[in-house]
Design a protein around this motif. Sequence first.
Motif, PDB file in Angstrom:
ATOM      1  N   PHE A   1       0.832  -1.201   0.000  1.00  0.00           N
ATOM      2  CA  PHE A   1       0.000   0.000   0.000  1.00  0.00           C
ATOM      3  C   PHE A   1       0.872   1.259   0.000  1.00  0.00           C
ATOM      4  O   PHE A   1       0.637   2.187  -0.787  1.00  0.00           O
ATOM      5  N   MET A   2       1.882   1.283   0.868  1.00  0.00           N
ATOM      6  CA  MET A   2       2.743   2.465   0.959  1.00  0.00           C
ATOM      7  C   MET A   2       3.596   2.632  -0.291  1.00  0.00           C
ATOM      8  O   MET A   2       3.798   3.751  -0.780  1.00  0.00           O
ATOM      9  N   ASN A   3       4.084   1.538  -0.829  1.00  0.00           N
ATOM     10  CA  ASN A   3       4.896   1.613  -2.045  1.00  0.00           C
ATOM     11  C   ASN A   3       4.077   2.144  -3.225  1.00  0.00           C
ATOM     12  O   ASN A   3       4.557   2.980  -4.003  1.00  0.00           O
ATOM     13  N   ASN A   4       2.836   1.699  -3.341  1.00  0.00           N
ATOM     14  CA  ASN A   4       1.982   2.173  -4.428  1.00  0.00           C
ATOM     15  C   ASN A   4       1.594   3.634  -4.247  1.00  0.00           C
ATOM     16  O   ASN A   4       1.489   4.385  -5.233  1.00  0.00           O
ATOM     17  N   LYS A   5       1.382   4.057  -3.021  1.00  0.00           N
ATOM     18  CA  LYS A   5       1.094   5.462  -2.761  1.00  0.00           C
ATOM     19  C   LYS A   5       2.305   6.339  -3.059  1.00  0.00           C
ATOM     20  O   LYS A   5       2.173   7.471  -3.548  1.00  0.00           O
ATOM     21  N   PHE A   6       3.482   5.823  -2.787  1.00  0.00           N
ATOM     22  CA  PHE A   6       4.701   6.569  -3.092  1.00  0.00           C
ATOM     23  C   PHE A   6       4.872   6.730  -4.602  1.00  0.00           C
ATOM     24  O   PHE A   6       5.260   7.796  -5.088  1.00  0.00           O
ATOM     25  N   LYS A   7       4.568   5.670  -5.337  1.00  0.00           N
ATOM     26  CA  LYS A   7       4.690   5.747  -6.797  1.00  0.00           C
ATOM     27  C   LYS A   7       3.702   6.740  -7.401  1.00  0.00           C
ATOM     28  O   LYS A   7       4.002   7.398  -8.403  1.00  0.00           O
ATOM     29  N   SER A   8       2.530   6.863  -6.793  1.00  0.00           N
ATOM     30  CA  SER A   8       1.533   7.815  -7.287  1.00  0.00           C
ATOM     31  C   SER A   8       1.715   9.215  -6.699  1.00  0.00           C
ATOM     32  O   SER A   8       0.868  10.082  -6.919  1.00  0.00           O
ATOM     33  N   LEU A   9       2.800   9.416  -5.930  1.00  0.00           N
ATOM     34  CA  LEU A   9       3.132  10.723  -5.335  1.00  0.00           C
ATOM     35  C   LEU A   9       2.052  11.209  -4.365  1.00  0.00           C
ATOM     36  O   LEU A   9       1.878  12.419  -4.173  1.00  0.00           O
ATOM     37  N   ASP A  10       1.349  10.278  -3.759  1.00  0.00           N
ATOM     38  CA  ASP A  10       0.326  10.633  -2.768  1.00  0.00           C
ATOM     39  C   ASP A  10       0.987  10.671  -1.388  1.00  0.00           C
ATOM     40  O   ASP A  10       0.734   9.830  -0.528  1.00  0.00           O
ATOM     41  N   TYR A  11       1.838  11.689  -1.178  1.00  0.00           N
ATOM     42  CA  TYR A  11       2.660  11.744   0.026  1.00  0.00           C
ATOM     43  C   TYR A  11       1.825  11.942   1.291  1.00  0.00           C
ATOM     44  O   TYR A  11       2.183  11.437   2.355  1.00  0.00           O
TER      45      TYR A  11
END
Length: 309
Positions: A265-275
């Motif tokens: 979940f965190m890795n995918n959020k990081f890729k989408s720049l949803d900091y």
Amino acid sequence: MSDINEGKSQVRPVKKIKTKKSKHTLRAQWGSSLFLIPSVAGVCLFFFMPYLVVIYYSFVDNPISKNFAGFSNYVSVFNNLAFKTAIKNTGVFSAIAVPLAVLFALLLALLLDNKIPFRTQFRTFLLSPMMVPVASIVLIWQVLFDYNGAINSVLGHFGADKIDWLKSDKAIIVIVVLFLWKNIGYNMILFLAALSSVPQDIIEVARLESAGSFKIFFMIKLRYMVSTLVFVTIMSLINSFKIFREIYLLTTDYPYESVYMLQHFMNNKFKSLDYQTLSAAAVMMSLVMVVIIVVLFKAEEHFSKDLDS
């Protein structure tokens, strides 16, 4: 009068010596503190400052406009279906893998604490997974648990149907076995060190009092191993959150639902720049980890308080 004067002349030099010693001790403490400055500065720069930045991002709408958003990011994360799935899977995995890693390592340590044949070779064999690179581990597991892999070939000889281990609910079993194979050896060494520090005279007295092996373990050895037990549990819990590397290499970004972990979940959020969402999730999980660790330390304090007396 001469005796009194002689007594005074003997007391004065002692006071001077004490003053000199206290000044010397104070200087030594200040000098040793100077050597701690680089370490303290490094912890503040690379640990506390980034964590404060993460907390700050969790309360803004995005890193560009930086408008205060209150707890909306936390509410959004809490209501996110992917986050709920990741939390459930991570909790189930940790609840299964961590106790097994602690229990099996403790049993192996008790076995190797006795004088059994090939004890050194067996210990080396259990430690060997720590020396294997992650990529090699993943390759081995792919060969074993692929749909056309070695495990299914063995099961086929007994008339069992093939199992798609990595793309079914059985995937959690593969990950748990991988975690145990990789971490039991390290935990076992820590327990062996704790067993070697248990006072042997107390054990001998217990044996003279006709105490059995189980009673000696639960009433003496385990009491002296509480600190190591808590440490091993905490390290196993932390390592259970690091299993993402192996799962990622086995199943890529979006694995089967049963092994979709919090790190995915965190890795995918990081890729989408949803900091902001990533930061809120990180803060929430860090608070959960702090609570768990505090409970473990309180338990250690409760069970080992009588050993200091």
